[in-house]
Design a protein around this motif. Sequence first.
Motif, PDB file in Angstrom:
ATOM      1  N   SER A 201      48.379  65.702  30.265  1.00  0.00           N
ATOM      2  CA  SER A 201      48.032  64.612  31.169  1.00  0.00           C
ATOM      3  C   SER A 201      48.875  63.365  30.957  1.00  0.00           C
ATOM      4  CB  SER A 201      46.581  64.219  30.979  1.00  0.00           C
ATOM      5  OG  SER A 201      45.773  65.308  31.015  1.00  0.00           O
TER       6      SER A 201
ATOM      7  N   ASP B 292      42.999  67.691  41.574  1.00  0.00           N
ATOM      8  CA  ASP B 292      44.131  67.148  40.823  1.00  0.00           C
ATOM      9  C   ASP B 292      43.675  65.793  40.266  1.00  0.00           C
ATOM     10  OD1 ASP B 292      47.465  67.863  41.054  1.00  0.00           O
ATOM     11  OD2 ASP B 292      46.917  65.900  40.247  1.00  0.00           O
ATOM     12  N   ARG B 293      44.355  65.367  39.213  1.00  0.00           N
ATOM     13  CA  ARG B 293      43.996  64.033  38.687  1.00  0.00           C
ATOM     14  C   ARG B 293      44.594  62.936  39.545  1.00  0.00           C
ATOM     15  NH1 ARG B 293      48.053  64.017  33.448  1.00  0.00           N
ATOM     16  NH2 ARG B 293      49.940  64.048  34.696  1.00  0.00           N
TER      17      ARG B 293
ATOM     18  N   HIS C 101      58.220  67.945  42.333  1.00  0.00           N
ATOM     19  CA  HIS C 101      57.383  68.993  42.912  1.00  0.00           C
ATOM     20  C   HIS C 101      56.765  68.539  44.230  1.00  0.00           C
ATOM     21  CE1 HIS C 101      56.883  71.886  39.365  1.00  0.00           C
ATOM     22  NE2 HIS C 101      57.926  71.120  39.134  1.00  0.00           N
TER      23      HIS C 101
HETATM   24  C1  LIG Z   1      54.160  70.282  38.725  1.00  0.00           C
HETATM   25  S1  LIG Z   1      52.830  69.721  39.685  1.00  0.00           S
HETATM   26  C2  LIG Z   1      52.386  71.183  40.655  1.00  0.00           C
HETATM   27  C3  LIG Z   1      51.623  70.850  41.882  1.00  0.00           C
HETATM   28  C4  LIG Z   1      51.296  72.017  42.800  1.00  0.00           C
HETATM   29  N1  LIG Z   1      50.513  73.028  42.132  1.00  0.00           N
HETATM   30  C5  LIG Z   1      52.552  72.622  43.363  1.00  0.00           C
HETATM   31  O1  LIG Z   1      52.963  73.684  42.938  1.00  0.00           O
HETATM   32  O2  LIG Z   1      53.128  71.989  44.269  1.00  0.00           O
HETATM   33  C6  LIG Z   1      51.515  69.686  38.479  1.00  0.00           C
HETATM   34  C7  LIG Z   1      50.274  69.018  38.963  1.00  0.00           C
HETATM   35  O3  LIG Z   1      49.317  69.070  37.913  1.00  0.00           O
HETATM   36  C8  LIG Z   1      48.586  67.879  37.935  1.00  0.00           C
HETATM   37  N2  LIG Z   1      47.996  67.646  36.609  1.00  0.00           N
HETATM   38  C9  LIG Z   1      48.639  67.539  35.432  1.00  0.00           C
HETATM   39  N3  LIG Z   1      47.771  67.299  34.448  1.00  0.00           N
HETATM   40  C10 LIG Z   1      46.550  67.239  35.032  1.00  0.00           C
HETATM   41  C11 LIG Z   1      45.253  66.990  34.537  1.00  0.00           C
HETATM   42  N4  LIG Z   1      45.039  66.743  33.256  1.00  0.00           N
HETATM   43  N5  LIG Z   1      44.221  67.012  35.390  1.00  0.00           N
HETATM   44  C12 LIG Z   1      44.422  67.249  36.710  1.00  0.00           C
HETATM   45  N6  LIG Z   1      45.634  67.477  37.243  1.00  0.00           N
HETATM   46  C13 LIG Z   1      46.690  67.466  36.409  1.00  0.00           C
HETATM   47  C14 LIG Z   1      49.611  66.813  38.307  1.00  0.00           C
HETATM   48  O4  LIG Z   1      48.996  65.640  38.819  1.00  0.00           O
HETATM   49  C15 LIG Z   1      50.455  67.550  39.322  1.00  0.00           C
HETATM   50  O5  LIG Z   1      50.009  67.301  40.630  1.00  0.00           O
END
Ligand SMILES: C[S@@+](CC[C@H](N)C(=O)[O-])C[C@H]1O[C@@H](n2cnc3c(N)ncnc32)[C@H](O)[C@@H]1O
Length: 216
Positions: free
Chosen positions: A5, A66-67, A18
Amino acid sequence: MPNSSDTTPATTDVRAKHLRITTPSPWLQRFQHLIAQQGRVLDLAAGGGRHGRSVLDRASGVVFIDRDIQALHDLLDHPKARVIEADLEGGTSPFEAGGALADERFDAVIVVNYLYRSLLDGIIDALNPSGVLIYETFARGNEAFARPRNPDHLLKSGELLTAVADKMQVIAYEHGRVEASDIPGVKQRLCAVKDLQNSERDDGDPPAHPLAPTTK
Ligand SMILES: C[S@@+](CC[C@H](N)C(=O)[O-])C[C@H]1O[C@@H](n2cnc3c(N)ncnc32)[C@H](O)[C@@H]1O
């Protein structure tokens, strides 16, 4: 377990990169025909929601979690979308009592380019019988090429297979370098169906599924 995070510039850059991609992953495109028509779908760590968006038509509803939900605001009034802002790694599992997804069940869970190992069991438990898991993210070996390089965010060889072993039927699995991809790198990809208990065969094997969309 360290979590993913952090909002260091490197992590923020990866997210921004992304978010610029709006087409769904080819892995989801290949297997989305296995998602039940009018099924309930979870797009976990949805980012801009490109995967959940691509199945909105066939689903009865899609939960995007998502966060950071800035890139999901246009879905807030969509009749089939539910957008949840939650930290998936902040203490209580989202699937446990008190969590954002407690007692929720889905006909498909899609996870792309995200890994927090502690969630794997909860993801599988949250699937209904015959539910589909479509998972794709970076794996060990990726650190030689690009981010993510943190081993906490890289799957071990066979790790997704181990996660679903004795719980789900594996339809397809891959692990290796992907050059022609939305985000090139070393990836592991799994498509599995939770139907090991649904056998109508004398030998107990689960049902066979179409590996491509059925043409009429
Ligand atoms: C690399 S992006 C991938 C987004 C989407 N799945 C895609 O493929 O387009 C990773 C996502 O994970 C979310 N993320 C990372 N850590 C998180 C957490 N602790 N809680 C919720 N979401 C989280 C980020 O905000 C981001 O939107």
